[in-house]
Design a protein around this motif. Structure first.
Motif, PDB file in Angstrom:
ATOM      1  N   ASN A   6      37.551  -0.491   7.371  1.00 20.11           N
ATOM      2  CA  ASN A   6      37.024  -0.762   6.042  1.00 20.11           C
ATOM      3  C   ASN A   6      35.670  -0.073   5.924  1.00 20.11           C
ATOM      4  O   ASN A   6      34.753  -0.381   6.671  1.00 20.11           O
ATOM      5  CB  ASN A   6      36.882  -2.273   5.843  1.00 20.11           C
ATOM      6  CG  ASN A   6      36.386  -2.631   4.458  1.00 20.11           C
ATOM      7  OD1 ASN A   6      36.169  -1.748   3.625  1.00 20.11           O
ATOM      8  ND2 ASN A   6      36.217  -3.910   4.209  1.00 20.11           N
ATOM      9  N   ALA A   8      33.481  -0.379   3.672  1.00 17.90           N
ATOM     10  CA  ALA A   8      32.475  -1.186   2.975  1.00 17.90           C
ATOM     11  C   ALA A   8      31.514  -1.845   3.959  1.00 17.90           C
ATOM     12  O   ALA A   8      31.924  -2.325   5.017  1.00 17.90           O
ATOM     13  CB  ALA A   8      33.147  -2.257   2.126  1.00 17.90           C
ATOM     14  N   GLU A  12      29.276  -5.348   0.317  1.00 16.93           N
ATOM     15  CA  GLU A  12      29.539  -4.250  -0.626  1.00 16.93           C
ATOM     16  C   GLU A  12      30.922  -4.459  -1.239  1.00 16.93           C
ATOM     17  O   GLU A  12      31.930  -4.449  -0.546  1.00 16.93           O
ATOM     18  CB  GLU A  12      29.469  -2.910   0.106  1.00 16.93           C
ATOM     19  CG  GLU A  12      29.574  -1.704  -0.798  1.00 16.93           C
ATOM     20  CD  GLU A  12      29.452  -0.380  -0.039  1.00 16.93           C
ATOM     21  OE1 GLU A  12      29.263   0.651  -0.688  1.00 16.93           O
ATOM     22  OE2 GLU A  12      29.535  -0.401   1.219  1.00 16.93           O
ATOM     23  N   SER A  13      30.970  -4.609  -2.548  1.00 17.62           N
ATOM     24  CA  SER A  13      32.224  -4.987  -3.198  1.00 17.62           C
ATOM     25  C   SER A  13      33.133  -3.805  -3.501  1.00 17.62           C
ATOM     26  O   SER A  13      34.362  -3.942  -3.492  1.00 17.62           O
ATOM     27  CB  SER A  13      31.943  -5.743  -4.497  1.00 17.62           C
ATOM     28  OG  SER A  13      31.197  -4.933  -5.384  1.00 17.62           O
ATOM     29  N   ALA A  14      32.565  -2.634  -3.779  1.00 22.27           N
ATOM     30  CA  ALA A  14      33.387  -1.489  -4.177  1.00 22.27           C
ATOM     31  C   ALA A  14      32.594  -0.207  -3.996  1.00 22.27           C
ATOM     32  O   ALA A  14      31.360  -0.217  -3.984  1.00 22.27           O
ATOM     33  CB  ALA A  14      33.820  -1.637  -5.634  1.00 22.27           C
ATOM     34  N   VAL A  41      35.161   9.202  -4.445  1.00 19.21           N
ATOM     35  CA  VAL A  41      34.849   7.830  -4.032  1.00 19.21           C
ATOM     36  C   VAL A  41      33.736   7.880  -2.989  1.00 19.21           C
ATOM     37  O   VAL A  41      33.882   8.539  -1.957  1.00 19.21           O
ATOM     38  CB  VAL A  41      36.095   7.140  -3.435  1.00 19.21           C
ATOM     39  CG1 VAL A  41      35.730   5.802  -2.807  1.00 19.21           C
ATOM     40  CG2 VAL A  41      37.159   6.946  -4.503  1.00 19.21           C
ATOM     41  N   TRP A  43      30.959   5.519  -0.740  1.00 19.49           N
ATOM     42  CA  TRP A  43      30.471   4.233  -0.257  1.00 19.49           C
ATOM     43  C   TRP A  43      29.024   4.384   0.203  1.00 19.49           C
ATOM     44  O   TRP A  43      28.553   5.505   0.440  1.00 19.49           O
ATOM     45  CB  TRP A  43      31.320   3.742   0.918  1.00 19.49           C
ATOM     46  CG  TRP A  43      32.739   3.436   0.571  1.00 19.49           C
ATOM     47  CD1 TRP A  43      33.789   4.300   0.577  1.00 19.49           C
ATOM     48  CD2 TRP A  43      33.267   2.164   0.166  1.00 19.49           C
ATOM     49  NE1 TRP A  43      34.940   3.655   0.198  1.00 19.49           N
ATOM     50  CE2 TRP A  43      34.658   2.335  -0.051  1.00 19.49           C
ATOM     51  CE3 TRP A  43      32.700   0.896  -0.016  1.00 19.49           C
ATOM     52  CZ2 TRP A  43      35.487   1.298  -0.450  1.00 19.49           C
ATOM     53  CZ3 TRP A  43      33.529  -0.150  -0.405  1.00 19.49           C
ATOM     54  CH2 TRP A  43      34.904   0.047  -0.622  1.00 19.49           C
ATOM     55  N   HIS A 231      25.247  -8.761  -7.802  1.00 24.29           N
ATOM     56  CA  HIS A 231      26.523  -9.249  -8.336  1.00 24.29           C
ATOM     57  C   HIS A 231      26.436 -10.699  -8.821  1.00 24.29           C
ATOM     58  O   HIS A 231      27.472 -11.318  -9.124  1.00 24.29           O
ATOM     59  CB  HIS A 231      27.615  -9.119  -7.280  1.00 24.29           C
ATOM     60  CG  HIS A 231      27.855  -7.702  -6.840  1.00 24.29           C
ATOM     61  ND1 HIS A 231      28.301  -6.718  -7.711  1.00 24.29           N
ATOM     62  CD2 HIS A 231      27.684  -7.081  -5.645  1.00 24.29           C
ATOM     63  CE1 HIS A 231      28.397  -5.573  -7.067  1.00 24.29           C
ATOM     64  NE2 HIS A 231      28.043  -5.764  -5.811  1.00 24.29           N
TER      65      HIS A 231
END
Length: 238
Positions: A6, A8, A12-14, A41, A43, A231
């Motif tokens: 992963n 993330a 970190e959500s996205a 994309v 990150w 968030h």
């Protein structure tokens, strides 16, 4: 069987969506960070990889700024144009290098180092660049200066690293974090940020101290505090 990883970071959500073609057209070739994702994309880890290369002398400060701005602006249409204006004002990267010189060390930065870097990037007589406001300045300082275990930094390997308090054994480090208008709106009065934009260095540092204390109390890392505020998920004060 290969195990998927992963990308993330904790909290970190996205990832950020980036229109690579528009950025490729807008940025000078020398400012494009080598190996940066071209999938659209991005990150936080991708930007930290450029920051690691910058500290190792394998990437220039213009490449670091480009990576930060691509992630920071994401899909916003005027992002590539603004980034190009910022880079035009520092064609050889000397202004950026001067502002960031204190963040090359492997240790968590001292408050004085962060204050100096922030003030230099906001002072037109020193390293201030056009279209690089305080929110983007804190993004640049976050990626250039944040330290966590497992990144290969010598300070991490030596032991005595406390990413939650943001300090090293025997040191007085403070983890730099992002402060933009969204984060500012979500902060309590106790965080010391008195306005939604145009922050002075002392407001940013007060927020960093508050986040470090919140991280210590909650058993998380300072950057997770920032992400939770971003968030609207930082609930309750332990």
């Amino acid at each position: 069987m290969t195990e998927s990883t992963n990308p993330a970071l904790p909290g970190e959500s996205a990832p950020m969506a980036v229109q690579v073609g528009r950025w490729r057209t807008a940025l000078p070739p020398d400012a494009w960070p080598a190996g940066f994702p071209e999938t659209g994309v991005v990150w936080r880890r991708d930007v930290f990889a450029v920051a690691d290369a910058w500290r190792a002398g394998e990437a220039g400060p213009r490449q670091l700024l480009s990576a930060v701005l691509m992630w920071g602006y994401g899909p916003i249409g005027y992002g590539p144009w603004r980034a190009a204006r910022s880079l035009e004002a520092d064609p050889d990267g000397t202004r950026l290098a001067y502002a960031l010189e204190g963040l090359r060390a492997p240790a968590v930065p001292h408050e004085d180092v962060l204050r100096t870097a922030y003030q230099r990037l906001r002072d037109p007589k020193e390293s201030r660049l056009p279209r690089l406001g305080p929110g983007m300045v804190t993004k640049l300082l976050y990626f250039a200066g944040y330290r966590r275990p497992g990144t290969g930094d010598t300070a991490t390997r030596s032991g005595g690293f406390d990413s939650r308090s943001g300090s090293l054994a025997g040191g007085a480090g403070l983890q730099p974090l992002i402060l933009d208008t969204v984060v500012a709106r979500g902060l309590p009065v106790e965080a010391g940020v008195r306005r939604e934009s145009g922050w002075v260095a002392e407001e940013w540092l007060a927020y960093l101290r508050w986040a470090a204390e919140q991280a210590r109390r909650r058993g998380i890392d300072p950057e997770q505090v920032e992400m939770a505020v971003l968030h609207g998920q930082l609930t309750g004060v332990p």
